[in-house]
Scaffold this active site. Structure first.
Site, mmCIF file in Angstrom:
data_model
loop_
_atom_site.group_PDB
_atom_site.id
_atom_site.type_symbol
_atom_site.label_atom_id
_atom_site.label_comp_id
_atom_site.label_asym_id
_atom_site.label_seq_id
_atom_site.Cartn_x
_atom_site.Cartn_y
_atom_site.Cartn_z
ATOM 1 N N THR A 145 -14.975 -27.417 -30.324
ATOM 2 C CA THR A 145 -15.611 -27.469 -31.635
ATOM 3 C C THR A 145 -16.728 -26.437 -31.760
ATOM 4 O O THR A 145 -16.838 -25.740 -32.763
ATOM 5 C CB THR A 145 -16.183 -28.875 -31.912
ATOM 6 O OG1 THR A 145 -15.099 -29.806 -31.929
ATOM 7 C CG2 THR A 145 -16.895 -28.928 -33.251
ATOM 8 N N ALA B 217 -15.523 -33.771 -33.395
ATOM 9 C CA ALA B 217 -14.523 -33.879 -32.324
ATOM 10 C C ALA B 217 -13.623 -32.652 -32.355
ATOM 11 O O ALA B 217 -13.435 -32.032 -33.386
ATOM 12 C CB ALA B 217 -13.689 -35.145 -32.513
ATOM 13 N N GLY B 218 -13.069 -32.314 -31.199
ATOM 14 C CA GLY B 218 -12.116 -31.213 -31.144
ATOM 15 C C GLY B 218 -11.022 -31.525 -30.148
ATOM 16 O O GLY B 218 -11.288 -31.666 -28.955
ATOM 17 N N HIS B 219 -9.806 -31.694 -30.636
ATOM 18 C CA HIS B 219 -8.678 -31.992 -29.757
ATOM 19 C C HIS B 219 -7.787 -30.762 -29.652
ATOM 20 O O HIS B 219 -7.213 -30.308 -30.637
ATOM 21 C CB HIS B 219 -7.888 -33.197 -30.287
ATOM 22 C CG HIS B 219 -8.628 -34.495 -30.120
ATOM 23 N ND1 HIS B 219 -8.266 -35.647 -30.763
ATOM 24 C CD2 HIS B 219 -9.710 -34.802 -29.378
ATOM 25 C CE1 HIS B 219 -9.097 -36.625 -30.417
ATOM 26 N NE2 HIS B 219 -9.978 -36.125 -29.585
ATOM 27 N N ARG C 53 -19.546 -24.179 -26.977
ATOM 28 C CA ARG C 53 -20.620 -24.282 -25.978
ATOM 29 C C ARG C 53 -20.059 -24.526 -24.579
ATOM 30 O O ARG C 53 -19.076 -25.233 -24.398
ATOM 31 C CB ARG C 53 -21.576 -25.425 -26.333
ATOM 32 C CG ARG C 53 -22.421 -25.174 -27.553
ATOM 33 C CD ARG C 53 -23.361 -26.330 -27.809
ATOM 34 N NE ARG C 53 -22.642 -27.565 -28.085
ATOM 35 C CZ ARG C 53 -23.231 -28.736 -28.296
ATOM 36 N NH1 ARG C 53 -24.549 -28.829 -28.256
ATOM 37 N NH2 ARG C 53 -22.522 -29.815 -28.543
ATOM 38 N N LEU D 39 -5.647 -32.162 -12.980
ATOM 39 C CA LEU D 39 -5.465 -32.220 -11.529
ATOM 40 C C LEU D 39 -5.327 -30.820 -10.937
ATOM 41 O O LEU D 39 -5.832 -30.537 -9.844
ATOM 42 C CB LEU D 39 -4.226 -33.055 -11.191
ATOM 43 C CG LEU D 39 -3.956 -33.282 -9.707
ATOM 44 C CD1 LEU D 39 -4.979 -34.253 -9.119
ATOM 45 C CD2 LEU D 39 -2.545 -33.818 -9.473
ATOM 46 N N ASP D 40 -4.669 -29.929 -11.674
ATOM 47 C CA ASP D 40 -4.406 -28.580 -11.166
ATOM 48 C C ASP D 40 -5.674 -27.749 -10.969
ATOM 49 O O ASP D 40 -5.666 -26.776 -10.210
ATOM 50 C CB ASP D 40 -3.466 -27.841 -12.126
ATOM 51 C CG ASP D 40 -4.003 -27.799 -13.551
ATOM 52 O OD1 ASP D 40 -4.198 -28.884 -14.134
ATOM 53 O OD2 ASP D 40 -4.239 -26.696 -14.076
ATOM 54 N N GLN E 188 -14.488 -38.094 -28.797
ATOM 55 C CA GLN E 188 -15.595 -38.069 -27.833
ATOM 56 C C GLN E 188 -15.268 -38.979 -26.622
ATOM 57 O O GLN E 188 -14.093 -39.132 -26.295
ATOM 58 C CB GLN E 188 -16.920 -38.468 -28.498
ATOM 59 C CG GLN E 188 -17.480 -37.455 -29.470
ATOM 60 C CD GLN E 188 -17.072 -37.708 -30.904
ATOM 61 O OE1 GLN E 188 -16.837 -38.824 -31.328
ATOM 62 N NE2 GLN E 188 -16.998 -36.652 -31.677
ATOM 63 N N GLY F 42 -9.322 -34.492 -22.437
ATOM 64 C CA GLY F 42 -7.929 -34.083 -22.647
ATOM 65 C C GLY F 42 -7.133 -35.113 -23.427
ATOM 66 O O GLY F 42 -5.907 -35.172 -23.307
ATOM 67 N N LYS F 43 -7.816 -35.905 -24.247
ATOM 68 C CA LYS F 43 -7.141 -36.959 -25.007
ATOM 69 C C LYS F 43 -6.119 -36.391 -25.986
ATOM 70 O O LYS F 43 -5.052 -36.983 -26.189
ATOM 71 C CB LYS F 43 -8.171 -37.783 -25.786
ATOM 72 C CG LYS F 43 -9.178 -38.505 -24.911
ATOM 73 C CD LYS F 43 -10.193 -39.270 -25.743
ATOM 74 C CE LYS F 43 -11.077 -38.383 -26.588
ATOM 75 N NZ LYS F 43 -11.940 -37.472 -25.794
ATOM 76 N N GLY F 44 -6.464 -35.255 -26.625
ATOM 77 C CA GLY F 44 -5.570 -34.681 -27.623
ATOM 78 C C GLY F 44 -4.199 -34.395 -27.067
ATOM 79 O O GLY F 44 -3.172 -34.723 -27.684
ATOM 80 N N ASP G 166 -14.060 -34.609 -24.058
ATOM 81 C CA ASP G 166 -13.389 -33.424 -23.498
ATOM 82 C C ASP G 166 -12.496 -33.774 -22.309
ATOM 83 O O ASP G 166 -12.240 -32.938 -21.446
ATOM 84 C CB ASP G 166 -14.415 -32.361 -23.066
ATOM 85 C CG ASP G 166 -15.407 -32.031 -24.164
ATOM 86 O OD1 ASP G 166 -14.965 -31.798 -25.298
ATOM 87 O OD2 ASP G 166 -16.623 -32.029 -23.891
ATOM 88 N N ARG H 122 -19.600 -26.124 -21.075
ATOM 89 C CA ARG H 122 -19.756 -27.485 -20.560
ATOM 90 C C ARG H 122 -20.420 -27.471 -19.194
ATOM 91 O O ARG H 122 -20.199 -26.566 -18.401
ATOM 92 C CB ARG H 122 -18.389 -28.172 -20.450
ATOM 93 C CG ARG H 122 -17.706 -28.391 -21.787
ATOM 94 C CD ARG H 122 -16.311 -28.960 -21.632
ATOM 95 N NE ARG H 122 -15.618 -29.009 -22.921
ATOM 96 C CZ ARG H 122 -14.332 -28.807 -23.094
ATOM 97 N NH1 ARG H 122 -13.560 -28.558 -22.054
ATOM 98 N NH2 ARG H 122 -13.799 -28.872 -24.294
#
Length: 432
Positions: free
Chosen positions: A302, A40-42, A305, A334-335, A226, A16-18, A14, A307
């Site tokens: 995904t 996985a969920g992007h 749930r 960052l924001d 992941q 922010g790779k996507g 989670d 975090r």
């Protein structure tokens, strides 16, 4: 020349790779997924429009990109078709730009049922899986009873093997978990409906990647799912996923060798989150946790749930950087820190006797005895949302970035200041 790069997560997923893969893909030719499944969920945001991908590589939203799903990924065929159709409804046609490995193992109905049955059966000792059948599918792979995409080429062989595996699972469902069995005929019927689609996109992806790398001057992004500390071997076991989320997964999940990689980008949030159970030394609660949760939209793409939230952990980050041979960092979200007067960074741990602990691996077995040691830095109290030029960041935000680079001895090449593609600061060009 950085032609073949890896983008992977350095925390618990989670990160922010996507978004980052999508951003980098405008200069790429191929995006390759190498592990995980539709657990996985992007999440991608393009012009305020949100798209969530689970199996299809993130970069395929660019029409110039071909997506490859490697042999290390376990594929739910029904979910793959749903995802292809979902994108098609949004005028994104990927079927002619998508290739799947014939060696990828299938995630079928009995895997999902087993995953969910186990979690219910465990009660208070649940690991917190997504319930998508990923773990049982990898178990079948290791136990050599798994069924692969390429097995569908021989339906007689496939049918016989499927019946054997269904009988194996149904014995457990009926006699141990006391739940109804699954239907072999229904599973086979569903697969026969979509097998031609799978035939048209399956290839020997190892051979294909070899030809691309050796014979063509193409740019490839290897996409991780992941995060590092969910790795089956190196994560916070047993609260991990069932595949290798670290750099080794690239090689086993595609068949390419280490010498063909030029650059590895480690994606890390400027704070920390994890979904499910397991040790989390910098976790915090209360109003501050609520602030991060609501502002950062910290729920699983995904599963939905919530975090868990914590401060950035440099001890954990250093180990991730070492394990993955990280070239540079990408800092995301960052924001989310914009309205804080002070920000904490964990620079070490101590146990209940006051002894200093400098490695995360100690924490896995003794987390109840561990407390974090924090360095407190001044916040900036102004908006950084959407800034795309490093020089336009407030001084305190720049100092924060410099401090992370100093504490990890790793340069920061990219900073994300919002969910959209354009909310990105490039400190150093990656594809050269």
């Amino acid at each position: 020349m950085n032609n073949n790069i890896v983008v992977l997560g350095l925390q618990w997923g989670d990160e922010g790779k996507g978004k980052i893969i999508d951003f980098l893909s405008k200069k790429a030719n191929y995006i390759v997924r190498y592990q995980g499944g539709n657990n996985a969920g992007h999440t991608l945001v393009i012009d305020k429009k949100k798209i969530i991908l689970h199996l299809i590589p993130s970069g395929v939203l660019h029409p110039n990109v071909i997506g490859i799903i490697g042999n290390g990924v376990v594929i739910s065929p029904s979910d793959l078709i749903k995802e292809i159709n979902l994108l098609k409804k949004q005028n994104i046609n990927v079927i002619d730009r998508l290739i799947i490995s014939e060696s990828s193992h299938l995630v079928l109905k009995y895997h999902i049922k087993m995953d969910q049955s186990r979690e219910k059966f465990k009660n208070n000792t649940i690991i917190g899986t997504t319930g998508r059948g990923i773990g049982p599918a990898y178990e079948d792979k290791v136990a050599r009873r798994g069924l692969r995409v390429g097995d569908l080429k021989n339906i007689d062989f496939f049918s016989k093997r499927l019946k054997e595996v269904v009988n194996y699972y149904n014995y457990q469902f009926i006699n141990y978990y006391k739940v109804p069995p699954v239907s072999y005929k229904d599973i086979l019927k569903e697969l026969l409906k979509i097998k031609n689609i799978l035939f048209n996109i399956m290839r020997n992806t190892r051979e294909l990647l070899y030809k691309i790398i050796i014979n063509n001057n193409k740019k490839i992004i290897f996409e991780g799912a992941q995060g590092t500390f969910l790795d089956i071997d190196h994560g916070t076991f047993p609260y991990v996923t069932s595949s290798n989320t670290t750099i080794g997964g690239v090689f086993t999940g595609t068949g390419i060798g280490p010498k063909y990689l030029n650059y590895t980008l480690g994606v890390v949030k400027v704070y920390a989150t994890r979904v499910g159970n397991g040790p989390f030394i910098t976790e915090f609660f209360g109003n501050l946790s609520e602030l991060f949760y609501s502002k950062g939209l910290e729920f699983g793409s995904t599963t939905g749930r919530r975090r868990r939230i914590g401060w950035l952990d440099i001890v954990l980050l250093r180990e991730s950087i070492f394990m993955n041979s990280i070239t540079a960092l990408c800092l995301t979200k960052l924001d989310i820190l914009d309205n804080l007067s002070e920000i904490k960074i964990c620079i070490g741990y101590k146990n209940n006797t006051g002894k200093l602990i400098n490695n995360f691996s100690y924490v896995e077995n003794f987390s109840n005895d561990i407390t974090p040691i924090y360095k407190i830095v001044k916040g900036w109290n102004v908006s950084t949302f959407g800034i795309s030029n490093f020089n336009k960041l407030p001084k305190e935000a720049k100092d924060f970035v410099y401090l992370i680079a100093e504490l990890t001895s790793t340069p920061v090449d990219i900073i994300s200041t919002g969910p959209d593609r354009k909310h990105t600061i490039v400190c150093r060009e990656i594809f050269t």
